[in-house]
Structure formats: structure tokens, C-alpha cells
Design an enzyme around this catalytic site. Structure first.
Site, PDB file in Angstrom:
ATOM      1  N   ASP A 163      -5.781   7.328  -5.321  1.00 45.54           N
ATOM      2  CA  ASP A 163      -6.042   8.745  -5.025  1.00 45.54           C
ATOM      3  C   ASP A 163      -6.835   8.869  -3.715  1.00 45.54           C
ATOM      4  OD1 ASP A 163      -6.212  11.477  -5.387  1.00 45.54           O
ATOM      5  OD2 ASP A 163      -7.645  11.395  -7.054  1.00 45.54           O
ATOM      6  N   GLY A 212      -5.891   1.237 -13.254  1.00 43.19           N
ATOM      7  CA  GLY A 212      -7.102   0.887 -12.511  1.00 43.19           C
ATOM      8  C   GLY A 212      -8.327   1.412 -13.226  1.00 43.19           C
ATOM      9  N   ASN A 243      -6.833  12.710 -10.806  1.00 40.25           N
ATOM     10  CA  ASN A 243      -7.589  13.166 -11.979  1.00 40.25           C
ATOM     11  C   ASN A 243      -7.332  14.661 -12.146  1.00 40.25           C
ATOM     12  OD1 ASN A 243      -9.651  14.694 -10.446  1.00 40.25           O
ATOM     13  ND2 ASN A 243     -10.177  12.654  -9.669  1.00 40.25           N
ATOM     14  N   ASP A 287       0.872  -1.169   0.000  1.00 40.58           N
ATOM     15  CA  ASP A 287       0.000   0.000   0.000  1.00 40.58           C
ATOM     16  C   ASP A 287       0.914   1.225   0.000  1.00 40.58           C
ATOM     17  OD1 ASP A 287      -1.578   2.164   0.670  1.00 40.58           O
ATOM     18  OD2 ASP A 287      -2.547   1.188   2.386  1.00 40.58           O
ATOM     19  N   GLY A 347      -9.707   4.695  -5.783  1.00 36.54           N
ATOM     20  CA  GLY A 347      -8.426   4.019  -6.004  1.00 36.54           C
ATOM     21  C   GLY A 347      -7.311   4.550  -5.117  1.00 36.54           C
TER      22      GLY A 347
HETATM   23  N1  AR6 Z   1      -1.269   1.541  -3.097  1.00 32.80           N
HETATM   24  C1  AR6 Z   1      -0.697   1.227  -4.289  1.00 32.80           C
HETATM   25  N2  AR6 Z   1      -1.413   1.029  -5.416  1.00 32.80           N
HETATM   26  C2  AR6 Z   1      -2.762   1.148  -5.338  1.00 32.80           C
HETATM   27  C3  AR6 Z   1      -3.430   1.490  -4.139  1.00 32.80           C
HETATM   28  C4  AR6 Z   1      -2.620   1.685  -2.977  1.00 32.80           C
HETATM   29  N3  AR6 Z   1      -3.157   1.999  -1.804  1.00 32.80           N
HETATM   30  N4  AR6 Z   1      -4.768   1.528  -4.386  1.00 32.80           N
HETATM   31  C5  AR6 Z   1      -4.932   1.223  -5.699  1.00 32.80           C
HETATM   32  N5  AR6 Z   1      -3.725   0.984  -6.267  1.00 32.80           N
HETATM   33  P1  AR6 Z   1      -6.357   3.778  -9.868  1.00 32.80           P
HETATM   34  P2  AR6 Z   1      -5.994   5.249 -12.396  1.00 32.80           P
HETATM   35  C6  AR6 Z   1      -3.396   0.629  -7.643  1.00 32.80           C
HETATM   36  O1  AR6 Z   1      -7.709   3.348 -10.267  1.00 32.80           O
HETATM   37  O2  AR6 Z   1      -6.261   4.020 -13.186  1.00 32.80           O
HETATM   38  C7  AR6 Z   1      -9.173   7.798  -9.202  1.00 32.80           C
HETATM   39  O3  AR6 Z   1     -10.526   7.863  -8.878  1.00 32.80           O
HETATM   40  C8  AR6 Z   1      -4.470  -0.014  -8.487  1.00 32.80           C
HETATM   41  O4  AR6 Z   1      -4.563  -1.398  -8.202  1.00 32.80           O
HETATM   42  O5  AR6 Z   1      -6.136   4.244  -8.469  1.00 32.80           O
HETATM   43  O6  AR6 Z   1      -4.839   6.127 -12.789  1.00 32.80           O
HETATM   44  C9  AR6 Z   1      -8.586   9.148  -9.618  1.00 32.80           C
HETATM   45  O7  AR6 Z   1      -9.203  10.213  -8.932  1.00 32.80           O
HETATM   46  C10 AR6 Z   1      -3.933   0.246  -9.889  1.00 32.80           C
HETATM   47  O8  AR6 Z   1      -2.934  -0.722 -10.212  1.00 32.80           O
HETATM   48  O9  AR6 Z   1      -5.818   5.013 -10.825  1.00 32.80           O
HETATM   49  C11 AR6 Z   1      -8.896   9.177 -11.079  1.00 32.80           C
HETATM   50  O10 AR6 Z   1     -10.206   9.616 -11.335  1.00 32.80           O
HETATM   51  C12 AR6 Z   1      -3.226   1.604  -9.746  1.00 32.80           C
HETATM   52  O11 AR6 Z   1      -3.098   1.838  -8.341  1.00 32.80           O
HETATM   53  C13 AR6 Z   1      -8.758   7.744 -11.503  1.00 32.80           C
HETATM   54  O12 AR6 Z   1      -9.021   6.961 -10.338  1.00 32.80           O
HETATM   55  C14 AR6 Z   1      -3.972   2.751 -10.390  1.00 32.80           C
HETATM   56  O13 AR6 Z   1      -5.378   2.579 -10.203  1.00 32.80           O
HETATM   57  C15 AR6 Z   1      -7.339   7.415 -11.965  1.00 32.80           C
HETATM   58  O14 AR6 Z   1      -7.322   6.103 -12.472  1.00 32.80           O
END
Ligand code: AR6
Length: 182
Positions: A43, A128, A33, A19, A41
Site C-alpha cells: 500500500d 504481510g 486497509n 515490485d 507494505g
Molecule cells: N510489490 C509486490 N508485493 C509487495 C510489495 C511490492 N512493492 N511490497 C510488499 N509486498 P502487506 P496486507 C507484498 O503487508 O498483509 C498496509 O499497511 C508483501 O511481501 O503489504 O494485506 C495496509 O495499509 C506481502 O506478500 O499487505 C494495511 O493496513 C503482500 O505484499 C495492511 O498493510 C501483502 O503484504 C494490509 O496488510
């Protein structure tokens, strides 16, 4: 569990499953975003762990373009800073997605250079909610980071902080491809 460490030049590159909010590095990178005002996610996890002061500072930044990055303090995080970047939404691969994703890694490392940071951790940006194919994203993440290291001599440690074993495997494979097997 897949973990891997490689030395490239004077920098150490690591792939771990963790994490990202728990890491004590100079900066963690947020997959944000364009509003920079939080979301789901990674963020959402970063904003929850950093506390409300983070969104207050983010409000002063007036958003961020896709492919760009902006830096804030880390507040209640162990990390001193958060580098917020905005990855591309995957839209078939013909809308500049690869270049925009590479730009996220480039801009984040440029900010490390400007702020003389020594350690930085990246999540797998765009893989994600934004649906960028994981293998293609891991290749871009590792290749772009390695290309940037000579331009950012302060950076001694880069962590690819994956959130799943399959994601770590893809990053480890990319790191081996770009650094040799041992
Ligand atoms: N630690 C490490 N990696 C993580 C964690 C964590 N705590 N939580 C999730 N991941 P995403 P995106 C991974 O969806 O695709 C948001 O709502 C996850 O498994 O977080 O760039 C923003 O506000 C994946 O591999 O980001 C935007 O609207 C990676 O982080 C949108 O999502 C990215 O997943 C951005 O989408």
C-alpha cells in the site's frame, strides 16, 4: 527464480517475483486497509509511486469494507488503474477469513470486467501485515481467480506478483495444481 506461465481458456496466468509498482498492466491491485488512505507494505509503495493525486482520489471514496474493492486511476504509475481491496486480518481462520480473502479476488476481477480491463496484477493480499498464512492464501488467490475468469472475458492476462521467492513458489504450485503440469 520461480516464474511460471499457464494458459487457461483464453487467459494467460503468470507468477513472477517483482515490485508491483513497476508493472505496465491495466490495473495493479493494492492490499489496502479500510480507510483507503495509505499505509505500509505494498500500500505504501503504491502510494509513493503513484504520487499524492492517488490519496486525493481515495479520499473521495469514503473507505472500503473488508472483502470489497474500489478502483482509481494510476496517476504516476505505469499501470492505468489501481484496484484497492481490503483483505482480512488473520485471526485464527474461524472468522470468515477464507471467504473474505476470496471476495477480494472476486471483486477485483468484477471491477476488471466492468471497466473492460485486459490485464491485472495481484500482490499476495493479506499475507504481510495482516498475517494470513501464505500457502492457504496462495491457494485461495489462484483458485478464485481461475473460477472468475469465465465471468470476465475482457481479462486476458493475470499476474500474481510475488515479493519473495517462497511466495512465488507457493503461487506456482497452486497454479500447477489448478491447471495441470504442462
Ligand atoms: N510489490 C509486490 N508485493 C509487495 C510489495 C511490492 N512493492 N511490497 C510488499 N509486498 P502487506 P496486507 C507484498 O503487508 O498483509 C498496509 O499497511 C508483501 O511481501 O503489504 O494485506 C495496509 O495499509 C506481502 O506478500 O499487505 C494495511 O493496513 C503482500 O505484499 C495492511 O498493510 C501483502 O503484504 C494490509 O496488510
Amino acid at each position: 527464480m520461480t516464474t511460471l506461465t499457464r494458459r487457461i481458456g483464453s487467459a494467460q496466468l503468470e507468477v513472477i517475483v517483482a515490485d508491483i509498482t513497476t508493472l505496465g498492466v491495466d490495473a495493479i491491485v493494492n492490499a489496502a486497509n479500510t480507510s483507503l488512505l495509505g499505509g505500509g507494505g505494498v500500500d505504501g509503495a503504491i502510494h509513493r509511486a503513484a504520487g499524492p493525486e492517488l490519496v486525493a482520489e481515495c479520499r473521495t471514496l469514503h473507505g472500503c469494507k473488508t472483502g470489497d474493492a474500489k478502483i482509481t486511476k494510476g496517476y504516476r504509475l505505469k499501470a492505468a488503474h489501481v484496484i484497492h481491496t481490503v483483505g482480512p486480518v488473520w485471526n485464527g481462520g474461524t472468522h470468515g477469513e477464507d471467504d473474505l480473502l476470496a471476495s477480494c479476488y472476486r471483486r477485483a476481477i468484477e471491477l476488471c470486467r466492468e471497466h473492460k480491463l485486459t490485464s491485472v496484477a495481484f500482490p499476495a493480499i493479506s499475507t504481510g501485515v495482516y498475517r494470513f498464512p501464505a500457502e492457504r492464501a496462495a491457494e485461495i488467490a489462484v483458485r478464485t481467480t481461475i473460477e472468475m475468469l469465465p465471468l470476465a472475458p475482457s481479462v486476458a492476462r493475470v499476474v500474481f506478483c510475488c515479493f519473495s521467492e517462497p511466495s512465488a513458489k507457493l503461487h506456482a504450485e497452486a497454479l500447477v495444481r489448478h491447471s495441470g503440469p504442462c
